[in-house]
Design an enzyme around this catalytic site. Structure first.
Site, PDB file in Angstrom:
ATOM      1  N   LYS A  37      -9.940  -6.917  -4.414  1.00 35.58           N
ATOM      2  CA  LYS A  37      -9.278  -6.042  -5.380  1.00 35.58           C
ATOM      3  C   LYS A  37      -7.893  -5.658  -4.870  1.00 35.58           C
ATOM      4  CE  LYS A  37     -11.885  -2.197  -3.430  1.00 35.58           C
ATOM      5  NZ  LYS A  37     -12.697  -1.016  -3.679  1.00 35.58           N
ATOM      6  N   ARG A 143     -19.631   9.291  -6.878  1.00 35.33           N
ATOM      7  CA  ARG A 143     -18.464   8.811  -7.598  1.00 35.33           C
ATOM      8  C   ARG A 143     -18.901   8.095  -8.881  1.00 35.33           C
ATOM      9  NH1 ARG A 143     -14.324   5.025  -4.307  1.00 35.33           N
ATOM     10  NH2 ARG A 143     -16.052   3.572  -4.659  1.00 35.33           N
ATOM     11  N   TYR A 272      19.673  10.736   4.624  1.00 37.61           N
ATOM     12  CA  TYR A 272      19.546  11.929   3.782  1.00 37.61           C
ATOM     13  C   TYR A 272      19.059  13.123   4.606  1.00 37.61           C
ATOM     14  CZ  TYR A 272      19.938   9.137  -0.512  1.00 37.61           C
ATOM     15  OH  TYR A 272      20.391   8.333  -1.526  1.00 37.61           O
ATOM     16  N   MET A 326      14.910   4.969  -0.531  1.00 35.82           N
ATOM     17  CA  MET A 326      14.208   4.084  -1.462  1.00 35.82           C
ATOM     18  C   MET A 326      14.300   2.617  -1.059  1.00 35.82           C
ATOM     19  SD  MET A 326      14.766   3.653  -5.576  1.00 35.82           S
ATOM     20  CE  MET A 326      14.367   5.363  -5.933  1.00 35.82           C
TER      21      MET A 326
END
Length: 385
Positions: A37, A143, A272, A326
Site C-alpha cells: 500500500k 479501528r 527562514y 519547501m
C-alpha cells in the site's frame, strides 16, 4: 533528457534479501502476503511488484480499490487483498459499481458486515463470478473489523452465502512492535479461540492470518497459515532497539546533488527565521529538496547528510543548518574539504547504522520508519537499481 534533482534508488537485491529473511522465520511453504500500500511504502509500486513476483511472493495487500486496480494494471496476476472498506460509498449505485470492479478483477475483498457480504453475493450470482471474501476481526485494536465477540456468527453466515468463497479471516496487531508483548499475546489468544471455534463448527475458512512485520520476527505463534509483512519487506525495523534482525537490508537511499556552494562571513544568518548563524567564515551548500518532497521541516538544525567520496576524498557527514524550506535545504560544508556545486550528497542512507538512515531520521522526529519513506514526494524520482 533532463535529470531529476533528487532520486530515490530502490535496490532490488535488498528486497529479495528481505523476503529471504522473512522466509527463514517461517515453516517451509508458508505463503507471504506482502503489503504494498501507499505505492509500496513510498518505494514505487511499479518497481517493487516485479521484484516480488520474481522472488515468488504469493500475494500482496493494498489499502483500497484504486491501489488494487493499479496493481492489476501493472501486471500482478496473483491474489490481492484489499485491506480497507472497499464497498463504503455515498450511494447504492457506487457500492454496486465497486462490488463489480472487485469481482471483475478477482480481488480478495475485506468485509466486516453482513450487508457487504450480501451485496457481493448478489453480484457474484448476477455475474457468474465468485466473490473472494476475507473477514477482518477486531481483537483489540479498535479501528476496523467485526468485534471478536460477534465474529463467529458473522463469519459462519458469510461462508453460507451463495457465490462467496471465504478466502480468509484475519486480524491486525496494535503493539507487536513494542517491547511489552502482553497485549499482542492477548490478541493472539482471542484470535486463536475464534479460530478453534470456527474449526469445530467446520466453517470453511481457507486461510487464517495475523502476523505483521514485527510479529513475523517476534511472535512465531502468530504465523498461522500466512504472514502479512510490510515494513520488513523494504528492510526497515520498527520494533525495539537492539532487536533489529541482522539480515534485513534497507532497500532505499535518497541522493541528490549540491545546487549551490557559497561562502558566508561570520555571524551571517542562514534560512527562514534566522535560526542558524555562522560562527566563522563558512561554506554553505544548498540541496534542492525540502518539505514539499517529504523532508520534514522538523529536521531543521538536527539532521545530517553525507557527501559521496570524490576527488580522492572519503565520504563526509555534514550537518543540516537553518530551517528546511519547501524546496531547499542548507548544509554546512565548512569542514568538508574540497566541495563543489554538482557533488553528490546522500540525503537518506541505506546503511541502517548511518546517522541519516530511515530509522535514525525517524528517531530524531519521534516517529516511525513508515512515515519517513511514505512521505517522499512525487518530485523524488524512484529508480530501481
Amino acid at each position: 533528457m533532463l535529470s531529476f534533482p533528487i532520486t530515490a534508488e530502490v535496490r532490488a537485491d535488498a528486497i529479495r534479501a528481505n523476503i529471504c529473511a522473512i522466509r527463514r522465520r517461517l515453516p517451509s511453504g508458508m505463503p507471504i502476503c506482502a503489503a504494498v500500500k501507499a505505492s509500496a511504502y513510498g518505494h514505487g509500486i511499479e518497481h517493487v511488484l516485479p521484484v516480488l513476483a520474481g522472488v515468488g511472493v504469493e500475494r500482496i495487500a493494498v489499502a483500497n480499490l484504486p491501489e488494487a486496480l493499479q496493481a492489476r494494471e501493472l501486471g500482478w496476476n496473483k491474489p490481492i487483498l484489499c485491506l480497507g472498506s472497499v464497498l463504503a460509498a455515498e450511494s447504492e449505485r457506487e457500492r454496486i459499481e465497486r462490488a463489480r470492479a472487485v469481482l471483475a478483477s478477482g480481488l480478495n475483498c475485506t468485509v466486516t458486515t453482513q450487508e457487504e457480504a450480501r451485496l457481493l453475493s448478489a453480484e457474484a450470482i448476477r455475474s457468474g463470478h465468485p466473490a473472494h471474501v476475507e473477514v477482518k476481526v477486531d481483537t483489540g485494536m479498535g479501528r476496523t473489523g467485526v468485534r471478536v465477540g460477534e465474529a463467529q456468527e458473522l463469519i459462519a453466515s458469510v461462508a453460507a452465502l451463495p457465490g462467496i468463497i471465504l478466502e480468509g479471516v484475519y486480524t491486525h496487531f496494535a503493539t507487536a512492535d513494542e517491547s511489552d508483548p502482553a497485549f499482542t499475546r492477548t490478541q493472539i489468544e482471542r484470535f486463536t479461540a475464534l479460530q478453534n471455534a470456527l474449526r469445530r463448527k467446520e466453517v470453511p475458512v481457507q486461510t487464517y492470518h495475523s502476523a505483521n512485520s514485527a510479529a513475523v520476527f517476534r511472535h512465531p505463534e502468530a504465523h498461522l497459515d500466512m504472514v502479512r509483512p510490510g515494513l520488513a519487506v523494504y528492510g526497515y525495523w520498527g520494533g525495539p532497539e537492539g532487536e533489529r534482525p541482522d539480515d534485513l537490508v534497507p532497500a532505499m537511499r535518497v541522493v541528490g546533488r549540491l545546487m549551490v556552494v557559497r561562502r558566508l562571513p561570520a555571524n551571517h544568518a542562514v534560512g527562514y527565521g534566522c535560526t542558524f548563524r555562522t560562527t566563522r567564515e563558512s561554506l554553505i551548500g544548498v540541496v534542492p529538496l525540502g518539505y514539499a518532497d517529504g523532508y520534514r521541516r522538523s529536521l531543521s538544525n538536527q539532521a545530517v547528510m553525507t557527501l559521496e567520496a570524490v576527488r580522492g576524498q572519503p565520504r563526509r557527514t555534514v550537518p543540516v543548518v537553518g530551517r528546511i524550506s519547501m524546496d531547499q535545504t542548507t548544509v554546512d560544508l565548512t569542514d568538508a574539504g574540497d566541495v563543489r556545486a554538482g557533488d553528490r550528497i546522500v540525503i537518506i542512507d541505506d546503511d541502517p547504522a548511518a546517522p541519516n538512515s530511515v530509522e535514525a531520521l525517524a528517531g530524531k522526529l519521534g516517529t516511525i520508519p513508515y512515515e519517513i519513506t511514505c512521505l517522499l514526494g512525487q518530485r523524488v524520482r524512484r529508480v530501481l537499481i
